[in-house]
Design a protein around this motif. Structure first.
Motif, PDB file in Angstrom:
ATOM      1  N   THR A 164     -92.229 -96.917  -8.213  1.00 56.65           N
ATOM      2  CA  THR A 164     -93.095 -96.321  -9.235  1.00 56.65           C
ATOM      3  C   THR A 164     -93.769 -95.070  -8.701  1.00 56.65           C
ATOM      4  O   THR A 164     -93.969 -94.088  -9.419  1.00 56.65           O
ATOM      5  CB  THR A 164     -94.177 -97.315  -9.688  1.00 56.65           C
ATOM      6  N   GLY A 165     -94.117 -95.073  -7.423  1.00 58.34           N
ATOM      7  CA  GLY A 165     -94.795 -93.916  -6.839  1.00 58.34           C
ATOM      8  C   GLY A 165     -93.910 -92.677  -6.828  1.00 58.34           C
ATOM      9  O   GLY A 165     -94.382 -91.572  -7.081  1.00 58.34           O
ATOM     10  N   THR A 166     -92.617 -92.887  -6.525  1.00 55.02           N
ATOM     11  CA  THR A 166     -91.695 -91.751  -6.545  1.00 55.02           C
ATOM     12  C   THR A 166     -91.672 -91.122  -7.928  1.00 55.02           C
ATOM     13  O   THR A 166     -91.726 -89.895  -8.085  1.00 55.02           O
ATOM     14  CB  THR A 166     -90.291 -92.216  -6.145  1.00 55.02           C
ATOM     15  N   TYR A 167     -91.617 -91.963  -8.936  1.00 55.60           N
ATOM     16  CA  TYR A 167     -91.597 -91.464 -10.320  1.00 55.60           C
ATOM     17  C   TYR A 167     -92.854 -90.655 -10.613  1.00 55.60           C
ATOM     18  O   TYR A 167     -92.803 -89.548 -11.144  1.00 55.60           O
ATOM     19  CB  TYR A 167     -91.492 -92.656 -11.262  1.00 55.60           C
ATOM     20  N   LEU A 168     -94.026 -91.220 -10.240  1.00 60.89           N
ATOM     21  CA  LEU A 168     -95.283 -90.534 -10.527  1.00 60.89           C
ATOM     22  C   LEU A 168     -95.370 -89.205  -9.786  1.00 60.89           C
ATOM     23  O   LEU A 168     -95.874 -88.216 -10.320  1.00 60.89           O
ATOM     24  CB  LEU A 168     -96.465 -91.425 -10.128  1.00 60.89           C
ATOM     25  N   ALA A 169     -94.863 -89.197  -8.527  1.00 62.55           N
ATOM     26  CA  ALA A 169     -94.964 -87.980  -7.723  1.00 62.55           C
ATOM     27  C   ALA A 169     -94.204 -86.825  -8.355  1.00 62.55           C
ATOM     28  O   ALA A 169     -94.502 -85.663  -8.090  1.00 62.55           O
ATOM     29  CB  ALA A 169     -94.436 -88.247  -6.310  1.00 62.55           C
ATOM     30  N   LEU A 170     -93.222 -87.162  -9.209  1.00 60.07           N
ATOM     31  CA  LEU A 170     -92.452 -86.100  -9.853  1.00 60.07           C
ATOM     32  C   LEU A 170     -93.222 -85.450 -10.991  1.00 60.07           C
ATOM     33  O   LEU A 170     -92.838 -84.404 -11.502  1.00 60.07           O
ATOM     34  CB  LEU A 170     -91.129 -86.663 -10.389  1.00 60.07           C
ATOM     35  N   PHE A 171     -94.351 -86.049 -11.393  1.00 58.60           N
ATOM     36  CA  PHE A 171     -95.122 -85.494 -12.498  1.00 58.60           C
ATOM     37  C   PHE A 171     -96.494 -85.017 -12.067  1.00 58.60           C
ATOM     38  O   PHE A 171     -97.145 -84.281 -12.785  1.00 58.60           O
ATOM     39  CB  PHE A 171     -95.299 -86.542 -13.603  1.00 58.60           C
ATOM     40  N   TYR A 172     -96.942 -85.477 -10.887  1.00 60.23           N
ATOM     41  CA  TYR A 172     -98.312 -85.187 -10.466  1.00 60.23           C
ATOM     42  C   TYR A 172     -98.418 -83.781  -9.893  1.00 60.23           C
ATOM     43  O   TYR A 172     -97.478 -83.281  -9.280  1.00 60.23           O
ATOM     44  CB  TYR A 172     -98.732 -86.216  -9.415  1.00 60.23           C
ATOM     45  N   SER A 173     -99.568 -83.157 -10.085  1.00 61.09           N
ATOM     46  CA  SER A 173     -99.836 -81.873  -9.450  1.00 61.09           C
ATOM     47  C   SER A 173    -101.039 -82.009  -8.548  1.00 61.09           C
ATOM     48  O   SER A 173    -102.065 -82.543  -8.961  1.00 61.09           O
ATOM     49  CB  SER A 173    -100.108 -80.815 -10.525  1.00 61.09           C
ATOM     50  N   VAL A 211    -102.561 -86.106 -14.340  1.00 59.31           N
ATOM     51  CA  VAL A 211    -102.575 -87.559 -14.494  1.00 59.31           C
ATOM     52  C   VAL A 211    -102.897 -87.937 -15.941  1.00 59.31           C
ATOM     53  O   VAL A 211    -102.380 -88.919 -16.479  1.00 59.31           O
ATOM     54  CB  VAL A 211    -103.576 -88.225 -13.525  1.00 59.31           C
ATOM     55  N   LEU A 212    -103.735 -87.145 -16.615  1.00 54.86           N
ATOM     56  CA  LEU A 212    -103.968 -87.373 -18.047  1.00 54.86           C
ATOM     57  C   LEU A 212    -102.662 -87.228 -18.811  1.00 54.86           C
ATOM     58  O   LEU A 212    -102.357 -88.023 -19.701  1.00 54.86           O
ATOM     59  CB  LEU A 212    -104.967 -86.350 -18.601  1.00 54.86           C
ATOM     60  N   ASP A 213    -101.884 -86.211 -18.444  1.00 56.87           N
ATOM     61  CA  ASP A 213    -100.598 -86.003 -19.116  1.00 56.87           C
ATOM     62  C   ASP A 213     -99.674 -87.186 -18.886  1.00 56.87           C
ATOM     63  O   ASP A 213     -98.990 -87.640 -19.804  1.00 56.87           O
ATOM     64  CB  ASP A 213     -99.936 -84.724 -18.604  1.00 56.87           C
ATOM     65  N   ILE A 214     -99.630 -87.678 -17.641  1.00 59.73           N
ATOM     66  CA  ILE A 214     -98.797 -88.852 -17.354  1.00 59.73           C
ATOM     67  C   ILE A 214     -99.227 -90.008 -18.243  1.00 59.73           C
ATOM     68  O   ILE A 214     -98.415 -90.752 -18.774  1.00 59.73           O
ATOM     69  CB  ILE A 214     -98.911 -89.257 -15.871  1.00 59.73           C
ATOM     70  N   SER A 215    -100.542 -90.155 -18.430  1.00 57.61           N
ATOM     71  CA  SER A 215    -101.058 -91.302 -19.173  1.00 57.61           C
ATOM     72  C   SER A 215    -100.895 -91.160 -20.668  1.00 57.61           C
ATOM     73  O   SER A 215    -100.870 -92.161 -21.381  1.00 57.61           O
ATOM     74  CB  SER A 215    -102.533 -91.521 -18.849  1.00 57.61           C
ATOM     75  N   THR A 216    -100.816 -89.922 -21.184  1.00 57.60           N
ATOM     76  CA  THR A 216    -100.764 -89.771 -22.634  1.00 57.60           C
ATOM     77  C   THR A 216     -99.454 -89.181 -23.140  1.00 57.60           C
ATOM     78  O   THR A 216     -99.059 -89.472 -24.263  1.00 57.60           O
ATOM     79  CB  THR A 216    -101.892 -88.854 -23.134  1.00 57.60           C
ATOM     80  N   SER A 217     -98.815 -88.335 -22.362  1.00 56.52           N
ATOM     81  CA  SER A 217     -97.685 -87.591 -22.908  1.00 56.52           C
ATOM     82  C   SER A 217     -96.337 -87.951 -22.313  1.00 56.52           C
ATOM     83  O   SER A 217     -95.330 -87.793 -22.988  1.00 56.52           O
ATOM     84  CB  SER A 217     -97.904 -86.084 -22.718  1.00 56.52           C
ATOM     85  N   VAL A 218     -96.304 -88.421 -21.091  1.00 56.97           N
ATOM     86  CA  VAL A 218     -95.018 -88.760 -20.491  1.00 56.97           C
ATOM     87  C   VAL A 218     -94.585 -90.113 -21.022  1.00 56.97           C
ATOM     88  O   VAL A 218     -95.360 -91.070 -20.989  1.00 56.97           O
ATOM     89  CB  VAL A 218     -95.131 -88.796 -18.952  1.00 56.97           C
ATOM     90  N   LYS A 219     -93.349 -90.203 -21.517  1.00 62.09           N
ATOM     91  CA  LYS A 219     -92.876 -91.483 -22.052  1.00 62.09           C
ATOM     92  C   LYS A 219     -92.856 -92.516 -20.946  1.00 62.09           C
ATOM     93  O   LYS A 219     -92.301 -92.277 -19.890  1.00 62.09           O
ATOM     94  CB  LYS A 219     -91.447 -91.317 -22.583  1.00 62.09           C
ATOM     95  N   ALA A 220     -93.430 -93.656 -21.208  1.00 63.95           N
ATOM     96  CA  ALA A 220     -93.545 -94.758 -20.236  1.00 63.95           C
ATOM     97  C   ALA A 220     -94.392 -94.370 -19.031  1.00 63.95           C
ATOM     98  O   ALA A 220     -94.476 -95.110 -18.058  1.00 63.95           O
ATOM     99  CB  ALA A 220     -92.173 -95.240 -19.754  1.00 63.95           C
ATOM    100  N   GLY A 221     -95.040 -93.200 -19.110  1.00 58.66           N
ATOM    101  CA  GLY A 221     -95.847 -92.744 -17.970  1.00 58.66           C
ATOM    102  C   GLY A 221     -97.008 -93.666 -17.697  1.00 58.66           C
ATOM    103  O   GLY A 221     -97.295 -94.009 -16.545  1.00 58.66           O
ATOM    104  N   VAL A 260    -106.369 -88.799  -8.155  1.00 57.90           N
ATOM    105  CA  VAL A 260    -106.494 -88.581  -9.590  1.00 57.90           C
ATOM    106  C   VAL A 260    -107.659 -87.659  -9.927  1.00 57.90           C
ATOM    107  O   VAL A 260    -107.673 -87.037 -10.990  1.00 57.90           O
ATOM    108  CB  VAL A 260    -106.655 -89.948 -10.302  1.00 57.90           C
ATOM    109  N   ASP A 261    -108.653 -87.584  -9.045  1.00 55.90           N
ATOM    110  CA  ASP A 261    -109.797 -86.696  -9.235  1.00 55.90           C
ATOM    111  C   ASP A 261    -110.590 -87.011 -10.508  1.00 55.90           C
ATOM    112  O   ASP A 261    -111.061 -86.126 -11.209  1.00 55.90           O
ATOM    113  CB  ASP A 261    -109.356 -85.222  -9.266  1.00 55.90           C
ATOM    114  N   ASP A 262    -110.733 -88.287 -10.821  1.00 59.95           N
ATOM    115  CA  ASP A 262    -111.602 -88.649 -11.932  1.00 59.95           C
ATOM    116  C   ASP A 262    -113.009 -88.888 -11.398  1.00 59.95           C
ATOM    117  O   ASP A 262    -113.232 -88.876 -10.189  1.00 59.95           O
ATOM    118  CB  ASP A 262    -111.082 -89.919 -12.620  1.00 59.95           C
ATOM    119  N   LEU A 263    -113.964 -89.134 -12.292  1.00 58.29           N
ATOM    120  CA  LEU A 263    -115.366 -89.231 -11.879  1.00 58.29           C
ATOM    121  C   LEU A 263    -115.569 -90.355 -10.863  1.00 58.29           C
ATOM    122  O   LEU A 263    -116.218 -90.181  -9.828  1.00 58.29           O
ATOM    123  CB  LEU A 263    -116.247 -89.453 -13.113  1.00 58.29           C
ATOM    124  N   LEU A 264    -114.971 -91.523 -11.141  1.00 54.68           N
ATOM    125  CA  LEU A 264    -115.170 -92.671 -10.258  1.00 54.68           C
ATOM    126  C   LEU A 264    -114.612 -92.422  -8.862  1.00 54.68           C
ATOM    127  O   LEU A 264    -115.279 -92.635  -7.852  1.00 54.68           O
ATOM    128  CB  LEU A 264    -114.490 -93.903 -10.860  1.00 54.68           C
TER     129      LEU A 264
END
Lengths: 288, 454, 339
Positions: free
Chosen positions: B49-58, B85-95, B155-159
Motif C-alpha cells: 500500500t505504501g508503494t501505491y501511496l508514494a506514487l501520489f504523494y508530494s 494527501v487530501l487529493d489521495i483521500s478525495t480524488s484518487v479512485k480507491a485512494g 501528511v502535514d495535518d494539524l495533529l
C-alpha cells in the motif's frame, strides 16, 4: 463529487422550528385555510416572542427571579446575594445563613438570560462548580418571563439571530481553528482547560453558540463584534453545524477525536481478530 | 509439470537440496508462533500500500491554495504535501481505501510486534543461542515506531504537525547536544528548512524500509538457522524438534494467515475511518487543537511528558536537562534498555548459561514473569495517563487528580502486580505438582489392584 | 508425382509416430524413475471440506470481481466502504479456503528432526587457524593493526563529514534570531495592523511581525489585555506592558506547541485567574506575572515581548523577547534573542 454533494446538502439545511420572530421555517407550502390559521397564531405569538417586555411578562419574571435567583444574584441583579435564603433549586437546595455571590445581571441583557436558562447552566446544580449543560429547569413561558425581567435590569444585548446559511463553512473552519479549537477541539468534541472543561458542542443550538461567543461563560473568552463580526459568527455557527455531522467517507468515525479510539480498535478489534486467526490455524498447548 | 519446472530451476541454480531442506523444515504448530508471521504480513501490506501511496504523494512544503472538492478547506493556505494527501483521500479512485489500509496496517504492525515480543519474553525464547535474534527484533520494533511516526507526520495535518513540534522539542531536550541534533535533523530551528519534508520522505519510503527489510531478513535467517524453539508437549526435547513441515502442511496455513491479515486490514481500511485529515486542517506553527494525540504506539510518551512535574534542571545559566527529556527520552530509553539488557541480566542472576531450545511456560519462570508483568504495568499506566484529558471530558474525573494518581500509581502498582504475578505462578506450579502426585498415586493404586492377591 | 506424395505421406506418418515412441535417454542424463516409497503419507479424502474450500474460493473470486466493478463504477454512495468490504471479503474467503485446505485437505504431518548441532568446534578451529596463519608474513603486527585502525577511522570520519551539511549543527544563532525588532508593528494573520484600542479584555489575539514569515516559531504572539492594577510584572519585565496589554510568544516553552487556550474568568470572585494554556500537555502560564508557569510540565517561563503604542495608536514591539522562543535547550537561558 460526493464530498461536495453531502456538504451542500448540510449547508442548505436550515434551522427547523421556531425562530425568534415567531415564524416556522423549513415547512412545505401549506394550503390556504392552514395558512390563515398559521397567520392568526403567528399574530398572537408575535408580541410575546418578540422580546418586547410586556409588563405582565416582566412581573411574572420578577416573581420567578425572586424565588430562584435572588439568593445568589441579589436584589435587582446586583450580584450581592441575600443571606438566609434558599440557594439553588430542586433537590440540591442549600439553606442557611451563607451569603452567596454571583455575577451582577445588570446590563447582561436577554442574550445571557436566554443562554443560561435554555442550556440548564442556571439554576446552578452545585454552587462553586463550573456551570454545565444540564436539566432545563424552567418551561418556555417561565424562560421568556425571566429573560424579560433580566433584560429590564439595564440595557443589554438582545437574543442573537445567527444565519448560518449566510455563512461559509470554510471561513468558519478557519476562524474556529483560530479562536476555538484550542479549547473545544478542532471538530468541537470538547477538551480540558486547566481548571475547567470546554464542553463538546454537539447539543449546542445555533443561537446558543452565538450567545456563548458573546458572553464568554465561566472561563471562556468573550468575543465581541469587533473581534468576531456577525458575519464571521454566522460562518462559525455554520462550521459547528457541519462539525456535528461531518463527512465520514472513510467509514465509522470513532467519535472524531483521533488516535485514542483508533488505538482501541487496533487492540480490541484487530489484535483480537489476529490472535483469533492464529488460534484457529494453530494448535493449543497440549499437556506434557 | 512440476517435475519439469523443478528440473529447470535446479539445473540453473543448483538449489534443489536447499529447496528440499526448506520444504521439510519443521515448524512448531502452537498458535503463538504465528504472531511473528502476523507482523511480517502487516509489513508486506505496508510495503504494497505504501508503494501505491508514494506514487501520489508530494513531499513539497510549498504554500498552495486549495481548490479541490472538499468544501470547508477551499481557499485555505496549505502545503503541497497536505494537498496531495487530501487529493489521495478525495480524488484518487480507491485512494482513501489504500491510505486507510496503510495506516491501519501500521498500527496493527506495531501491535503484532508487541504481542510477538510478549510471547518471546514470557517463554524465554531469547535465551542462548537466540540473543541476536531477540536484539534484532527489538531493533525492528524501535525502527517501526520511528517509521510510523514519520509516516503520519508526512501528511502535514494539524495533529501530526503538533506531533512534529513535540518531537523537535524532545530532540532539543537531550543534554548538551539537543539543539545541534534538532538543527541537524530539521535543517535549522523548527519548523525547519524546505529540505526537512523531503528528508522525512526519503527516510520513510526508502532508508527505513530498507533497514527494516535487512533487519527482518537477518532476524528470519537466524530463526531458520537455529530453528524455532518449541514447547515441551510430548516428544519434544532439547535435541529433537517435533513439528509440521513447510510443505505441504505449513504453506496453506501461512498463506491463509497472510490473506486473512491482509483481508482484515482492508476491511478496516474500508469500514473504519482512521486519521480523517480533512477534519484536522493543515498545520501551522501558530495553530493547535485540544485533544491532540499521537498514534497509539507513541501514547506512552505523551503520558510520560504530561506526568512530569515542571523540572528544567539548570546549572547557573545552562539548562542541563530540559523537561521533555525525562518523559520523551529517558523513559523510552529505560524501557528499551532494560529489554535489551534482560537476557544478560537473567543469565547473570540465574547462572543459567545453557543452550535452550525448549520454551518455558510463563508459570515455569515466576521471577521472569513477575518482572515482565511489572514492566508492562508500568508502561501501561503511563500510557493510560496520556488519555486523561479525554477521561476528564468524558467522565468528569478531575485532570489534576488523575495526574497525581498516575504519578503515584505508575510506581506502586507495577510492584504490586509483580508480586501477585509471582504468587500466581507459584500457585499454578504447586497445583500441577499436586495433580501429578495425585495421578501417580491413582496409577499406583490401580496397578496395585490389578496384581493378583498373593 | 504420386510416388513423391506417397513418400512424403510415409515420412510425415513416420515423423509423427517417432515422436510417440519412447525416447532413448541420451548419455549423461538421468531419467527419473518412479519414487520408491511415499514421502508425504496418503490421507483420507474429505469431499465435504473440498466442496467448502472450492465454494470459498469461488465466493472470493466473486468478491474480487465485485471490487473491480465498484472501482470502475466509482462515486457510489459509501464508495470506500464498498471497496473495502468487497476486497476484504475476497481476501478473507480465500484465506478461509486456504485454512480449510491446510487443516483438512492437506496431510498435516507431525515429523521429528534433530536440531542442528550447537556448534562446530572443528570448523571454528580451522577458521581461527586460517586467520592466524595468514598473518605469518607480518612482523610488526601491532603497528600494522594500528595503521589499519587509524586509516579506517579517518576514512569513516571523512565519509561522514558531509552529513554536517544537513544542518547548522554548530552555529545556533538561528535559534535566537527573531523577526521582532524595535518598532515592528503587530499585525493579524491577514496582515492588518492591531491598534491598542482593538485589544479588548477577556479575550485573546494572535499577532505576527509585519512583513515576516508567519511559520517561524519566533513570529506568533498571543496578546491579551489585563486591567493594569492586576499586573504584577517582575523587575526584568517592567515596562513591557502597554496600557495593560501584554504580549508573549505563542510557542510553548515545554515542547513547542502553539498556546491557543486562554482561560479568563467571567466572575473572578469564584473562578481561577486568567491564564494561557497549551493544549499538548497543559502547561499553564500566568500573563499577569510575565508568563510564569503555574501548572504543567513546562520548565521555563513564556518569553515576553515588550510593547508600546505609537502616535497613531498602533501596537509596536519595543524591543525583542526577554529570552529565546520555543522549547528549552542547553544555551536557552544564557542567550538573548536578537533581530
Amino acid at each position: 463529487m460526493i464530498a461536495r454533494s453531502i456538504l451542500w446538502r448540510n449547508r442548505h439545511a436550515s434551522v427547523g422550528g421556531l425562530t425568534p420572530d415567531g415564524t416556522v421555517t423549513n415547512s412545505p407550502q401549506p394550503s390556504f385555510p392552514v395558512a390563515a390559521l398559521l397567520a392568526v397564531c403567528g399574530a398572537l405569538v408575535l408580541p410575546l416572542a418578540a422580546g418586547a417586555a410586556s409588563p405582565s411578562k416582566v412581573e411574572q419574571g420578577s416573581h420567578l427571579y425572586g424565588r430562584y435567583c435572588l439568593a445568589c444574584h441579589g436584589l435587582d441583579g446586583s450580584g450581592v446575594g441575600a443571606p438566609g435564603r434558599t440557594i439553588g433549586a430542586g433537590p440540591l437546595r442549600v439553606q442557611g445563613q451563607q451569603r452567596a455571590t454571583a455575577p451582577s445581571l445588570r446590563g447582561v441583557g436577554a442574550l445571557a438570560a436566554d443562554f443560561y436558562l435554555r442550556t440548564g447552566y442556571m439554576p446552578l446544580r452545585r454552587v462553586g462548580a463550573q456551570p454545565r449543560r444540564s436539566r432545563v429547569f424552567f418551561d418556555e413561558d417561565q424562560i421568556q418571563a425571566i429573560t424579560a425581567y433580566v433584560a429590564s435590569l439595564g440595557r443589554g444585548p438582545a437574543i442573537p439571530a445567527p444565519q448560518p446559511s449566510r455563512g461559509d463553512v470554510g471561513e468558519g473552519l478557519h476562524r474556529f481553528t483560530e479562536h476555538c479549537a484550542g479549547c473545544h477541539q478542532i471538530v468541537a468534541e470538547g477538551g480540558y482547560v486547566t481548571g475547567a472543561v470546554a464542553p463538546p458542542l454537539e447539543n449546542a443550538t445555533d443561537v446558543q453558540i452565538a450567545e456563548a461567543v458573546r458572553i464568554g461563560p465561566y472561563l471562556m473568552p468573550r468575543f465581541s463584534k469587533q473581534q468576531i463580526s456577525d458575519r464571521e459568527l454566522d460562518s462559525i455557527v455554520a462550521y459547528v453545524r457541519y462539525a456535528k455531522h461531518p463527512d465520514d467517507p472513510g467509514g465509522w468515525s470513532l467519535g472524531h477525536i483521533g488516535p485514542v479510539p483508533e488505538g482501541l480498535v487496533t487492540w480490541f478489534i484487530a489484535a483480537v481478530a489476529t490472535v483469533g486467526f492464529c488460534i484457529v490455524i494453530g494448535t493449543r498447548l497440549r499437556s506434557r | 509439470m512440476i517435475r519439469k519446472l523443478v528440473r529447470f530451476l535446479d539445473r540453473r541454480t543448483g538449489t534443489a537440496p536447499f529447496a528440499q531442506k526448506t520444504l521439510r523444515y519443521l515448524f512448531p504448530d502452537h498458535w503463538s508462533f504465528l504472531l511473528g508471521e502476523v507482523a511480517l504480513y502487516c509489513f508486506i501490506v505496508l510495503v504494497a500500500t505504501g508503494t501505491y501511496l508514494a506514487l501520489f504523494y508530494s513531499d513539497s512544503t510549498a504554500d498552495v491554495v486549495y481548490h479541490g472538492p472538499y468544501v470547508p478547506l477551499q481557499g485555505q493556505h496549505m502545503t503541497e504535501a497536505y494537498r496531495s494527501v487530501l487529493d489521495i483521500s478525495t480524488s484518487v479512485k480507491a485512494g482513501l481505501l489504500i491510505r486507510q489500509t496503510h495506516h491501519w496496517a501500521a498500527n496493527v504492525f506495531v501491535a503484532a510486534i508487541v504481542l510477538h515480543l510478549l510471547r518471546i519474553f514470557f517463554t524465554g525464547a531469547y535465551r542462548k543461542p537466540r540473543e541476536l535474534t531477540y536484539w534484532l527484533g527489538l531493533t525492528i520494533l524501535m525502527v517501526a515506531l520511528l517509521e510510523g511516526y514519520l509516516g503520519y507526520s508526512l501528511v502535514d495535518d494539524l495533529l501530526s504537525g503538533m506531533g512534529l513540534a513535540i518531537g523537535n522539542g524532545v530532540a532539543l531536550s537531550i543534554p548538551f547536544i539537543g539543539a545541534s541534533l534538532g538543527a541537524f535533523i530539521w535543517g535549522g530551528p523548527f519548523p525547519g528548512s524546505s529540505a526537512f519534508f523531503p528528508r522525512m520522505y526519503i527516510g520513510h519510503v526508502f532508508l527505513i524500509p530498507a533497514l527494516i527489510a535487512v533487519l527482518l531478513a537477518a532476524h528470519l535467517a537466524l530463526v531458520a538457522l537455529r530453528h524455532h524453539t518449541q514447547f515441551r508437549q510430548g516428544r519434544e526435547t532439547e535435541r529433537r524438534i517435533v513439528g509440521v513441515p513447510t510443505f505441504p502442511g505449513q504453506t496453506p496455513r501461512s498463506l491463509g494467515l497472510l490473506l486473512a491479515v491482509a483481508g482484515l486490514l482492508v476491511l478496516l481500511g474500508g469500514l473504519v475511518q482512521i486519521n480523517p485529515i480533512w477534519l484536522w486542517g493543515p498545520f501551522h506553527t501558530y495553530s493547535s487543537t485540544n485533544g491532540a494525540q499521537p498514534d497509539w504506539y507513541l501514547g506512552w510518551l505523551i503520558g510520560a511528558l504530561r506526568l512530569m512535574p515542571s523540572w528544567d534542571w539548570t546549572i547557573g545559566n545552562y539548562t542541563l536537562v530540559p523537561n521533555p527529556f525525562w518523559g520523551g527520552v529517558l523513559f523510552p530509553l529505560v524501557v528499551f534498555g532494560f529489554l535489551y539488557v534482560w537476557p544478560l541480566l537473567e543469565r547473570r542472576f540465574t547462572g543459567d548459561r545453557a543452550f535452550h531450545n525448549l520454551l518455558d511456560r510463563p508459570r515455569d519462570a515466576p521471577v521472569r514473569t513477575a518482572i515482565g508483568f511489572g514492566l508492562l504495568t508500568w508502561v501501561l499506566l503511563v500510557f493510560l495517563a496520556g488519555a486523561s484529558d479525554r477521561v476528564f471530558v468524558f467522565f468528569g474525573l478531575s485532570y489534576s487528580t488523575q495526574i497525581w494518581f498516575f504519578r503515584v500509581a505508575s510506581f506502586v502498582v507495577p510492584v504490586v502486580v509483580a508480586f501477585v504475578a509471582h504468587r500466581v505462578c507459584l500457585e499454578l506450579q504447586a497445583g500441577e505438582r499436586v495433580e501429578r502426585r495425585r495421578e501417580l498415586a491413582i496409577g499406583e493404586a490401580r496397578a496395585e489392584a490389578r496384581r493378583p492377591l498373593s | 508425382m504420386k510416388d513423391r506424395l506417397r513418400t512424403l505421406l510415409v515420412l510425415v506418418v513416420l515423423y509423427v509416430l517417432r515422436r510417440r515412441l519412447p525416447r532413448r535417454a541420451p548419455a549423461g542424463e538421468h531419467a527419473p524413475g518412479p519414487p520408491a516409497e511415499r514421502i508425504v503419507p496418503a490421507g483420507t479424502p474429505e469431499p465435504r471440506a473440498e466442496l467448502l474450500a472450492i465454494g470459498l474460493l469461488l465466493f472470493g473470486a466473486l468478491c474480487a470481481a465485485a471490487f473491480v466493478a465498484v472501482y470502475v463504477l466509482d462515486r457510489l454512495p459509501r464508495q470506500t466502504q464498498l471497496l473495502g468490504l468487497s476486497l476484504g471479503l475476497a481476501l478473507l474467503s480465500i484465506a478461509a479456503a486456504l485454512i480449510v485446505t491446510g487443516k483438512r485437505l492437506v496431510v498435516t504431518e507431525e515429523l521429528e528432526h534433530d536440531y542442528p548441532p550447537e556448534e562446530h568446534p572443528g570448523e571454528q578451529e580451522a577458521i581461527a587457524q586460517t586467520v592466524a596463519e595468514s598473518a605469518s608474513r607480518l612482523t610488526r603486527r601491532r603497528l600494522f593493526a594500528l595503521g589499519l585502525g587509524t586509516a579506517g577511522g579517518a576514512l569513516a570520519v571523512a565519509l561522514l563529514a558531509p552529513l554536517a551539511s544537513l544542518g547548522p549543527g554548530i552555529d545556533l544563532d538561528s535559534f535566537v534570531r527573531t523577526p521582532w525588532r524595535k518598532g515592528r508593528r503587530l499585525v493579524d494573520e491577514e496582515g492588518r495592523p492591531y491598534r491598542a484600542a482593538d485589544i479588548e479584555q477577556d479575550t485573546f489575539y494572535t499577532a505576527f511581525p509585519e512583513g515576516a514569515d508567519l511559520e517561524q516559531i519566533a513570529s506568533p504572539l498571543v496578546v491579551v489585555r489585563l486591567p493594569p492594577r492586576d499586573l504584577d510584572l517582575p523587575r526584568e519585565n517592567a515596562g513591557y506592558a502597554a496600557a495593560g496589554i501584554v504580549a508573549f510568544s505563542k510557542i510553548c516553552t515545554h515542547a513547542g506547541c502553539a498556546i491557543s487556550l486562554y482561560r479568563t474568568p467571567l466572575f473572578p470572585d469564584a473562578e481561577p485567574k486568567p491564564a494561557l494554556v497549551c493544549p499538548c500537555h497543559y502547561s499553564t502560564f500566568d500573563p499577569a506575572t510575565g508568563g510564569t508557569v503555574i501548572f504543567g510540565p513546562a520548565g521555563r517561563k513564556l518569553p515576553m515581548l515588550p510593547l508600546r503604542i505609537d502616535g497613531r495608536g498602533y501596537l509596536r514591539a519595543a524591543g525583542n523577547f526577554d529570552g529565546p522562543v520555543g522549547p528549552s535547550w542547553w544555551d536557552v537561558r544564557a542567550r538573548r534573542p536578537f533581530a
